[in-house]
Scaffold this active site. Sequence first.
Site: not given
Ligand code: PBG
Ligand code: ZN
Length: 329
Positions: A134, A252, A221, A124, A278, A126, A199
């Site tokens: 992203c 997710k 997003r 990604c 997280s 971002c 996601k």
């Molecule tokens: C971004 C990405 C995110 C996570 C993994 N890859 C979140 C976002 O959209 O900022 C989240 C993982 C987590 O919160 O543990 N591509």
């Molecule tokens: Zn991203």
Amino acid sequence: MLKPFTDRPRRLRRNSLIRDLVHETDLKLSQLVQPYFLSTSKDAEAKETISEFSGVYRWGVDALAREMESQIDRGLSRFLLFGSTTEKDATGSAAVSQNASVAEAIAKLKKRFGDASLLFSDICLCPYTDHGHCGVIDEEVIDNDASIDLLCRMALTHAEAGVDFVAPSDMMDGRVGAIRKILDQKQFSDVGILAYTAKYLSNYYGPFREALDSAPQKGDRSTYQMDYRNQREALRELQLDLAEGADIVMVKPALPYLDILALFAKHSSVPVAAYSVSGEYQMVQLAAKAGIADAKSLALENLTSIRRAGADIIFTYFAAEIAEKGWLR
Ligand code: PBG
Ligand code: ZN
């Protein structure tokens, strides 16, 4: 006198030998993947704490190699790598550079562990773009196809470094098929794709964005991540990713999305993963700290529920602690 018929489910709960005999869902280290963040510092021994992410660090590559080695000895051998950079720009060019920190780390770790560990790498932009989105932006809009070009180059760089699975998390349309095509063209047909298929635009990503400094600077997003009011749309994403060649599909976040996991378990022809993100992790840490519940019990209940709903594989920040403390023994 005849007793009235009573069905007694409690008979199977009478003692632990019976309960263990009849339990339906199990949780094993072989089903868990531990995410790791790479440090942006040059110090290969770095181990930086993240203020709102208890027990999670940004690692220098040598310190990470030793950490992984101890985990492999304990039976935790599957890892997801995230990189980032302090040199962010509009197109996230650090993501696709040959000496991107993730690519270097993949090469080093693969050389050290070979097939004793399985490496996934997040794909990604971002953590690398100055706007924190992203994909790349064209007149305030995320440009789907221009972003895919860059994501393909990033995936190829990781494949060249020796990664086992690339894991696109950007949610651009068509990226799984495009990545599959370029990997095959360049003779990386053995490199798999774990797709972040469903996601959702979620409030549970906070600690992660602190870890990678990857929060969007403007807006959110919502034009690419899914709307949490929708379930049917996840099936559409599933059909697309399967058609485009995903080897593993992922939902997710995990805990608030068990219905989506159950749906995937029913409809997917490939293994289903869940990413317990997280915020889910940090809620458990904070609840434990506040004395509301025990971290181990809460974590194992959450993860087992994610398995029960239909996940074959779980990405969780608890994997390391579970292995370290022998919670599944
Ligand atoms: C971004 C990405 C995110 C996570 C993994 N890859 C979140 C976002 O959209 O900022 C989240 C993982 C987590 O919160 O543990 N591509
Ligand atoms: Zn991203």
